[in-house]
Design a protein around this motif. Structure first.
Motif, PDB file in Angstrom:
ATOM      1  N   UNK A 125      -4.086  18.643  -0.179  1.00  0.00           N
ATOM      2  CA  UNK A 125      -2.916  17.776   0.034  1.00  0.00           C
ATOM      3  C   UNK A 125      -2.437  17.820   1.485  1.00  0.00           C
ATOM      4  N   UNK A 126      -2.935  18.810   2.235  1.00  0.00           N
ATOM      5  CA  UNK A 126      -2.551  18.936   3.646  1.00  0.00           C
ATOM      6  C   UNK A 126      -3.560  18.283   4.587  1.00  0.00           C
ATOM      7  N   UNK A 127      -4.628  17.718   4.036  1.00  0.00           N
ATOM      8  CA  UNK A 127      -5.725  17.209   4.878  1.00  0.00           C
ATOM      9  C   UNK A 127      -5.457  15.815   5.440  1.00  0.00           C
ATOM     10  N   UNK A 128      -4.997  14.905   4.600  1.00  0.00           N
ATOM     11  CA  UNK A 128      -4.782  13.521   5.034  1.00  0.00           C
ATOM     12  C   UNK A 128      -3.452  13.051   4.482  1.00  0.00           C
ATOM     13  N   UNK A 129      -2.435  13.011   5.332  1.00  0.00           N
ATOM     14  CA  UNK A 129      -1.084  12.711   4.894  1.00  0.00           C
ATOM     15  C   UNK A 129      -0.602  11.345   5.370  1.00  0.00           C
ATOM     16  N   UNK A 130      -1.535  10.470   5.658  1.00  0.00           N
ATOM     17  CA  UNK A 130      -1.191   9.121   6.095  1.00  0.00           C
ATOM     18  C   UNK A 130      -0.922   8.217   4.882  1.00  0.00           C
ATOM     19  N   UNK A 131      -0.431   7.006   5.152  1.00  0.00           N
ATOM     20  CA  UNK A 131      -0.285   6.016   4.094  1.00  0.00           C
ATOM     21  C   UNK A 131      -1.647   5.773   3.446  1.00  0.00           C
ATOM     22  N   UNK A 132      -1.650   5.622   2.103  1.00  0.00           N
ATOM     23  CA  UNK A 132      -2.903   5.472   1.376  1.00  0.00           C
ATOM     24  C   UNK A 132      -2.847   4.257   0.447  1.00  0.00           C
ATOM     25  N   UNK A 133      -3.900   3.471   0.493  1.00  0.00           N
ATOM     26  CA  UNK A 133      -4.088   2.400  -0.483  1.00  0.00           C
ATOM     27  C   UNK A 133      -5.071   2.902  -1.532  1.00  0.00           C
ATOM     28  N   UNK A 134      -5.415   2.051  -2.480  1.00  0.00           N
ATOM     29  CA  UNK A 134      -6.337   2.431  -3.542  1.00  0.00           C
ATOM     30  C   UNK A 134      -7.775   2.343  -3.032  1.00  0.00           C
ATOM     31  N   UNK A 135      -8.432   3.501  -2.884  1.00  0.00           N
ATOM     32  CA  UNK A 135      -9.793   3.515  -2.355  1.00  0.00           C
ATOM     33  C   UNK A 135     -10.454   4.852  -2.669  1.00  0.00           C
ATOM     34  N   UNK A 136     -11.753   4.920  -2.430  1.00  0.00           N
ATOM     35  CA  UNK A 136     -12.465   6.177  -2.588  1.00  0.00           C
ATOM     36  C   UNK A 136     -12.078   7.128  -1.466  1.00  0.00           C
ATOM     37  N   UNK A 137     -12.489   8.405  -1.598  1.00  0.00           N
ATOM     38  CA  UNK A 137     -12.145   9.394  -0.585  1.00  0.00           C
ATOM     39  C   UNK A 137     -12.669   8.955   0.777  1.00  0.00           C
ATOM     40  N   UNK A 138     -11.809   8.934   1.813  1.00  0.00           N
ATOM     41  CA  UNK A 138     -12.219   8.389   3.116  1.00  0.00           C
ATOM     42  C   UNK A 138     -13.018   9.374   3.977  1.00  0.00           C
ATOM     43  N   UNK A 139     -13.775  10.259   3.315  1.00  0.00           N
ATOM     44  CA  UNK A 139     -14.640  11.207   4.019  1.00  0.00           C
ATOM     45  C   UNK A 139     -16.035  11.176   3.380  1.00  0.00           C
ATOM     46  N   UNK A 188       6.761  -2.363   7.405  1.00  0.00           N
ATOM     47  CA  UNK A 188       5.971  -2.185   8.626  1.00  0.00           C
ATOM     48  C   UNK A 188       4.523  -2.537   8.349  1.00  0.00           C
ATOM     49  N   UNK A 189       3.794  -2.788   9.399  1.00  0.00           N
ATOM     50  CA  UNK A 189       2.335  -2.923   9.340  1.00  0.00           C
ATOM     51  C   UNK A 189       1.761  -1.870  10.270  1.00  0.00           C
ATOM     52  N   UNK A 190       0.869  -1.041   9.737  1.00  0.00           N
ATOM     53  CA  UNK A 190       0.341   0.085  10.506  1.00  0.00           C
ATOM     54  C   UNK A 190      -1.186   0.104  10.426  1.00  0.00           C
ATOM     55  N   UNK A 191      -1.831   0.712  11.405  1.00  0.00           N
ATOM     56  CA  UNK A 191      -3.278   0.906  11.288  1.00  0.00           C
ATOM     57  C   UNK A 191      -3.592   1.788  10.082  1.00  0.00           C
ATOM     58  N   UNK A 192      -4.668   1.493   9.396  1.00  0.00           N
ATOM     59  CA  UNK A 192      -5.087   2.327   8.268  1.00  0.00           C
ATOM     60  C   UNK A 192      -5.755   3.584   8.839  1.00  0.00           C
ATOM     61  N   UNK A 193      -4.960   4.626   8.991  1.00  0.00           N
ATOM     62  CA  UNK A 193      -5.419   5.835   9.654  1.00  0.00           C
ATOM     63  C   UNK A 193      -5.857   6.889   8.646  1.00  0.00           C
ATOM     64  N   UNK A 194      -6.861   7.664   9.031  1.00  0.00           N
ATOM     65  CA  UNK A 194      -7.343   8.791   8.241  1.00  0.00           C
ATOM     66  C   UNK A 194      -7.459   9.981   9.175  1.00  0.00           C
ATOM     67  N   UNK A 195      -6.805  11.081   8.833  1.00  0.00           N
ATOM     68  CA  UNK A 195      -6.885  12.278   9.659  1.00  0.00           C
ATOM     69  C   UNK A 195      -8.309  12.829   9.627  1.00  0.00           C
ATOM     70  N   UNK A 196      -8.927  13.092  10.774  1.00  0.00           N
ATOM     71  CA  UNK A 196     -10.288  13.656  10.777  1.00  0.00           C
ATOM     72  C   UNK A 196     -10.355  14.952   9.987  1.00  0.00           C
TER      73      UNK A 196
END
Length: 275
Positions: free
Chosen positions: A143-157, A253-261
């Motif tokens: 839960x500490x790995x990717x804390x950005x806004x999330x839509x419905x999708x598979x794991x982004x890694x 707001x509109x934001x880039x769909x970001x994923x923490x590395x």
């Protein structure tokens, strides 16, 4: 400082460290009532795996939500600290089908989490769950790995999916009526139901009583890498179809769909810190 989630301070600390806890919740008559509700709406869940929150039958969705949320509210009021049930849904795997596997993912953002508030995913099987019928696997500390806004999708890694599934998922054998409470950001997934009966789970979303619901919309057709964030009403997830842009509510707001590395080394550190 993070908001209190559980009334019990030890459970609260464990949850904030690991990202999930398993608790005893339902009584036998609760299970019977929810299974009866499921049978009334079984046709909604005819595909290999289906969650009623995704159904286009809004009448059935509303009745399912009402039935589950009523019981969840009553049984969690002394466990959760000032939380409300925003969504009630069945998550069903039909029997004897390999296509009922649910791949690794995080749940969507239901609230603004950057202020220290936490959205909860509630997962309560109505039958005993083991590997054969598709128990849930969670990754502690994720839960500490990717804390950005999330839509419905598979794991982004995608490069880590195989390793996470084989080496980091902790699968939860649970009795009917037990509740897995999970930070919505936790990585989780489940194997297929290879048993000869449906695997029926009463699922839900819990949010702090004071939190405003949000909806993160991704325009898949444009594929522009953006997320539109909307403030939505309390019944939004009961009546709104996932994937469709809201026609009500307030555009925030509109934001880039970001994923923490994320590297496996970082994931190891998170998992070691948990548990």
């Amino acid at each position: 400082m993070k908001r209190q989630i559980f009334t019990d301070s030890k459970i609260d600390a464990q949850f904030k460290r690991d990202g999930y806890v398993v608790l005893d919740l339902l009584q036998s008559h609760d299970i019977e009532k929810l299974l009866s509700l499921y049978q009334t709406h079984a046709k909604v869940h005819s595909s290999d795996f289906f969650a009623s929150i995704l159904s286009s039958d809004t009448s059935a969705r509303e009745k399912i939500h009402q039935g589950i949320s009523e019981i969840f509210t009553a049984r969690t009021k002394d466990i959760l600290h000032e939380y409300r049930i925003a969504v009630g849904s069945f998550a069903v795997k039909q029997p004897s089908t390999e296509r009922s596997e649910v791949g690794l993912h995080q749940d969507v953002s239901f609230i603004e989490e950057r202020d220290g508030h936490v959205g909860l995913s509630l997962w309560c099987p109505l039958v005993d769950v083991i590997e054969k019928n598709g128990y849930l696997g969670v990754v502690p500390g994720s839960h500490l790995a990717n804390q950005n806004y999330r839509d419905s999708c598979t794991l982004p890694y995608p490069d880590l999916v195989k390793t996470i599934w084989e080496d980091y998922l902790e699968f939860q054998e649970m009795k009917a009526g037990q509740l897995l409470v999970m930070d919505s950001r936790v990585f989780h997934g489940s194997p297929p139901n290879r048993s000869n009966i449906p695997r029926v789970v009463a699922a839900g979303v819990g949010v702090p009583a004071e939190s405003q619901l949000i909806y993160c919309h991704r325009n898949w057709a444009a594929d522009d890498g953006q997320l539109e964030v909307f403030e939505v009403g309390p019944d939004h997830y009961i009546h709104h179809q996932f994937g469709q842009k809201p026609n009500e509510g307030k555009h925030l707001t509109t934001v880039p769909r970001e994923v923490t590395p994320l590297t496996e080394e970082t994931l190891q550190k998170l998992c070691r810190a948990a548990g």
